[in-house]
Design an enzyme around this catalytic site. Sequence first.
Site, PDB file in Angstrom:
ATOM      1  N   ALA A 155     -14.939 -40.292 -41.019  1.00  0.00           N
ATOM      2  CA  ALA A 155     -13.937 -39.266 -40.705  1.00  0.00           C
ATOM      3  C   ALA A 155     -14.365 -37.908 -41.257  1.00  0.00           C
ATOM      4  CB  ALA A 155     -12.582 -39.671 -41.289  1.00  0.00           C
TER       5      ALA A 155
ATOM      6  N   GLU B  81     -33.407 -39.036 -45.354  1.00  0.00           N
ATOM      7  CA  GLU B  81     -33.642 -38.714 -46.755  1.00  0.00           C
ATOM      8  C   GLU B  81     -34.806 -39.579 -47.238  1.00  0.00           C
ATOM      9  OE1 GLU B  81     -29.587 -39.143 -48.433  1.00  0.00           O
ATOM     10  OE2 GLU B  81     -29.460 -36.962 -48.231  1.00  0.00           O
TER      11      GLU B  81
ATOM     12  N   CYS C  12     -23.468 -47.977 -49.245  1.00  0.00           N
ATOM     13  CA  CYS C  12     -23.611 -47.817 -47.791  1.00  0.00           C
ATOM     14  C   CYS C  12     -24.485 -48.910 -47.203  1.00  0.00           C
ATOM     15  CB  CYS C  12     -24.172 -46.445 -47.471  1.00  0.00           C
ATOM     16  SG  CYS C  12     -25.747 -46.106 -48.284  1.00  0.00           S
TER      17      CYS C  12
ATOM     18  N   SER D  81     -17.956 -35.620 -55.149  1.00  0.00           N
ATOM     19  CA  SER D  81     -16.636 -36.210 -54.946  1.00  0.00           C
ATOM     20  C   SER D  81     -15.768 -36.002 -56.187  1.00  0.00           C
ATOM     21  CB  SER D  81     -16.780 -37.710 -54.678  1.00  0.00           C
ATOM     22  OG  SER D  81     -15.519 -38.320 -54.768  1.00  0.00           O
TER      23      SER D  81
ATOM     24  N   GLY E 254     -21.590 -44.182 -42.966  1.00  0.00           N
ATOM     25  CA  GLY E 254     -21.384 -45.565 -43.380  1.00  0.00           C
ATOM     26  C   GLY E 254     -22.289 -46.552 -42.664  1.00  0.00           C
TER      27      GLY E 254
ATOM     28  N   LYS F 126     -30.896 -34.969 -52.163  1.00  0.00           N
ATOM     29  CA  LYS F 126     -30.777 -33.715 -51.401  1.00  0.00           C
ATOM     30  C   LYS F 126     -31.329 -32.534 -52.214  1.00  0.00           C
ATOM     31  CE  LYS F 126     -26.589 -35.500 -49.283  1.00  0.00           C
ATOM     32  NZ  LYS F 126     -26.938 -36.890 -49.662  1.00  0.00           N
TER      33      LYS F 126
ATOM     34  N   TRP G  51     -18.873 -40.671 -54.184  1.00  0.00           N
ATOM     35  CA  TRP G  51     -18.739 -41.082 -55.583  1.00  0.00           C
ATOM     36  C   TRP G  51     -19.491 -42.349 -55.912  1.00  0.00           C
ATOM     37  CZ3 TRP G  51     -17.065 -45.888 -54.793  1.00  0.00           C
ATOM     38  CH2 TRP G  51     -16.361 -46.139 -53.610  1.00  0.00           C
TER      39      TRP G  51
ATOM     40  N   GLU H 177     -25.494 -38.633 -43.529  1.00  0.00           N
ATOM     41  CA  GLU H 177     -25.723 -40.015 -43.974  1.00  0.00           C
ATOM     42  C   GLU H 177     -24.356 -40.673 -44.061  1.00  0.00           C
ATOM     43  OE1 GLU H 177     -28.507 -41.475 -44.345  1.00  0.00           O
ATOM     44  OE2 GLU H 177     -29.942 -39.828 -44.444  1.00  0.00           O
TER      45      GLU H 177
ATOM     46  N   LYS I  45     -21.046 -29.935 -53.744  1.00  0.00           N
ATOM     47  CA  LYS I  45     -19.655 -30.341 -53.987  1.00  0.00           C
ATOM     48  C   LYS I  45     -19.616 -31.862 -54.094  1.00  0.00           C
ATOM     49  CE  LYS I  45     -16.252 -31.751 -51.782  1.00  0.00           C
ATOM     50  NZ  LYS I  45     -15.843 -32.761 -52.788  1.00  0.00           N
TER      51      LYS I  45
HETATM   52  P1  NAD Z   1     -15.653 -39.491 -48.011  1.00  0.00           P
HETATM   53  O1  NAD Z   1     -16.181 -39.244 -46.663  1.00  0.00           O
HETATM   54  O2  NAD Z   1     -14.209 -39.708 -48.191  1.00  0.00           O
HETATM   55  O3  NAD Z   1     -16.035 -38.286 -49.007  1.00  0.00           O
HETATM   56  C1  NAD Z   1     -17.343 -37.812 -49.147  1.00  0.00           C
HETATM   57  C2  NAD Z   1     -17.312 -36.384 -49.637  1.00  0.00           C
HETATM   58  O4  NAD Z   1     -16.792 -35.547 -48.608  1.00  0.00           O
HETATM   59  C3  NAD Z   1     -16.440 -36.144 -50.858  1.00  0.00           C
HETATM   60  O5  NAD Z   1     -17.088 -35.190 -51.683  1.00  0.00           O
HETATM   61  C4  NAD Z   1     -15.163 -35.571 -50.252  1.00  0.00           C
HETATM   62  O6  NAD Z   1     -14.431 -34.784 -51.158  1.00  0.00           O
HETATM   63  C5  NAD Z   1     -15.723 -34.736 -49.123  1.00  0.00           C
HETATM   64  N1  NAD Z   1     -14.832 -34.481 -47.978  1.00  0.00           N
HETATM   65  C6  NAD Z   1     -13.921 -35.333 -47.437  1.00  0.00           C
HETATM   66  N2  NAD Z   1     -13.361 -34.770 -46.341  1.00  0.00           N
HETATM   67  C7  NAD Z   1     -13.944 -33.562 -46.170  1.00  0.00           C
HETATM   68  C8  NAD Z   1     -13.790 -32.513 -45.209  1.00  0.00           C
HETATM   69  N3  NAD Z   1     -12.947 -32.627 -44.209  1.00  0.00           N
HETATM   70  N4  NAD Z   1     -14.553 -31.410 -45.340  1.00  0.00           N
HETATM   71  C9  NAD Z   1     -15.438 -31.284 -46.357  1.00  0.00           C
HETATM   72  N5  NAD Z   1     -15.609 -32.225 -47.310  1.00  0.00           N
HETATM   73  C10 NAD Z   1     -14.881 -33.361 -47.216  1.00  0.00           C
HETATM   74  O7  NAD Z   1     -16.537 -40.706 -48.513  1.00  0.00           O
HETATM   75  P2  NAD Z   1     -16.438 -41.533 -49.840  1.00  0.00           P
HETATM   76  O8  NAD Z   1     -15.217 -42.367 -49.823  1.00  0.00           O
HETATM   77  O9  NAD Z   1     -16.662 -40.622 -51.019  1.00  0.00           O
HETATM   78  O10 NAD Z   1     -17.741 -42.480 -49.650  1.00  0.00           O
HETATM   79  C11 NAD Z   1     -17.687 -43.660 -48.898  1.00  0.00           C
HETATM   80  C12 NAD Z   1     -18.431 -43.575 -47.587  1.00  0.00           C
HETATM   81  O11 NAD Z   1     -19.722 -42.991 -47.758  1.00  0.00           O
HETATM   82  C13 NAD Z   1     -18.692 -44.940 -46.990  1.00  0.00           C
HETATM   83  O12 NAD Z   1     -18.428 -44.944 -45.597  1.00  0.00           O
HETATM   84  C14 NAD Z   1     -20.185 -45.154 -47.227  1.00  0.00           C
HETATM   85  O13 NAD Z   1     -20.790 -46.088 -46.381  1.00  0.00           O
HETATM   86  C15 NAD Z   1     -20.710 -43.779 -47.081  1.00  0.00           C
HETATM   87  N6  NAD Z   1     -22.026 -43.650 -47.738  1.00  0.00           N
HETATM   88  C16 NAD Z   1     -23.144 -43.457 -46.975  1.00  0.00           C
HETATM   89  C17 NAD Z   1     -24.402 -43.383 -47.589  1.00  0.00           C
HETATM   90  C18 NAD Z   1     -25.666 -43.151 -46.786  1.00  0.00           C
HETATM   91  O14 NAD Z   1     -26.690 -42.823 -47.377  1.00  0.00           O
HETATM   92  N7  NAD Z   1     -25.661 -43.315 -45.484  1.00  0.00           N
HETATM   93  C19 NAD Z   1     -24.496 -43.499 -48.969  1.00  0.00           C
HETATM   94  C20 NAD Z   1     -23.329 -43.705 -49.714  1.00  0.00           C
HETATM   95  C21 NAD Z   1     -22.105 -43.761 -49.079  1.00  0.00           C
END
Ligand code: NAD
Length: 472
Positions: free
Chosen positions: A204, A437, A258, A158, A225, A142, A132, A223, A156
């Site tokens: 996670a 990416e 991130c 957030s 954290g 993507k 989000w 991608e 899908k």
């Molecule tokens: P999140 O991992 O909680 O959720 C990300 C997405 O995954 C959401 O759409 C969620 O609904 C979905 N999801 C969650 N559990 C799932 C499962 N078991 N199976 C399938 N889908 C699932 O992350 P968040 O809170 O939305 O974002 C924060 C994290 O994202 C931070 O750790 C941040 O550093 C990381 N992030 C990384 C980058 C990068 O480019 N490396 C960019 C932005 C954010």
Amino acid sequence: MDLISRENPARTTEIVGRVPVTGADGVDAAVRRAASAQREWAARPIGDRVATLRQAAETLAGRVGELAVLLAREAGKPLADCRGEISFALAHLRWVCEHAPRVLAPAETDDAAGRLVVRRAPYGVVGCVTPWNAPVILAVVKLAPALAAGNAVVLKPSPLAPLTVGEVAAALPGVEAVHGGAATGRALVTHPLVRKVAFTGGDAAGREIAAAAGAMLTPTVMELGGNDPAIFLPDFALSGDDYERLVMATFATSGQVCMAAKRLYVPRARTAEFTEAYRAAAARVLVAGDPLTPGVTMGPVISAQAADRVRGLVAASVERGGTEVTLGRMDADPESGYFVTPTLVTGLDDHAPLVAEEQFGPVVPLLSYDTEEEALTRANAGELGLGASVWSADEDRAFALAARLEAGFVFVNTHNRTGMSLRAPFGGVKRSGYGREYGEEGLLEYVQSAVVHAPAAFRRDGAGMSATAYPV
Ligand code: NAD
């Protein structure tokens, strides 16, 4: 039908919009529609595909103002940031349109060894699961390469910011959006017709998705954290503007980025000077408040849970002996939304949770060091390796240290989005993920090599070869 209601995180009584939750049957239907559209899309010449995508970019460019307001209201990001994010996403889409025909062109050879064609074939349906915090760019980075290469996409987003990216997805050809949380995501990444999974999010969910996709033998790009260190070498020479950029490198999007600067390593002898200049820069540039109010540079965090988590990190830091320095100005009523006071914390050791873990919020630790080697070792500690930065008056010295940092992207004399480049591959090392990416590598992430080969020995005038020989 279950609905997701998204509230404005700056005014939590205001519902910005609703989307229906997509169940397993709905995901199945979306993937099947995408699979059938993909065959026709992939059969079109790449020139046609990029022309269609360019047209979509132009249509969306006319809607940036309206989409930015929606994004500001659902995600709590200042309006100017939202305009910036959407415009950057469109710039990325145009970059892909410009470079995809060259990067994805088949390599053809016809010589004494035979005739060989290496095609860049799409996977089919790509399943994208996104977060989000920058919902538009993290989806478009993507969608654009996947679509240009001839894939279809099921996205899908957030449930915490599904609205603006839903509008963007609807404007692009070959994209289906499905909505919901982990259950919807799981149904998507384990669908047998999904041939590749692209994920951005936390550790996670990343592990769970990689395992679920792995059980299907579906390749993934991850991608995850970061816990980016910013190292200030003893010769650092920062102007007032540099300090302001540095402050925003941490506090843009309320620290929920991130690649935000998440640990500041400063030479011990210059710590007092740095702290004062940092505080003064924050007083000039950091205004927390409603994202739609002009002049506001930091909004709320995304949810009540996120606010509690970040405040807990600050409280735990103080209990451990850290000193809080409150930054900037709070122009919002903290009770109206999920506002967290931007804070610098000094005097912590490297094992404090605020230092050892990704904070993903508007608080940052300042850590003093004595030698450059020590700073490097401390910066490289831990499992994450997304971004990092080195700040020095001597660019060569900064590049030399940068080469020894365990990070996928090192910025020099800047950090976070001001250091991004459309042409440079972005992604993590260690547990920050794999795959890339942006840039040419970002395009190649969505194709597989598919070879056609007629060895010279067996062509019309070929000399032939024994059935048991090796072709050397
Ligand atoms: P999140 O991992 O909680 O959720 C990300 C997405 O995954 C959401 O759409 C969620 O609904 C979905 N999801 C969650 N559990 C799932 C499962 N078991 N199976 C399938 N889908 C699932 O992350 P968040 O809170 O939305 O974002 C924060 C994290 O994202 C931070 O750790 C941040 O550093 C990381 N992030 C990384 C980058 C990068 O480019 N490396 C960019 C932005 C954010």
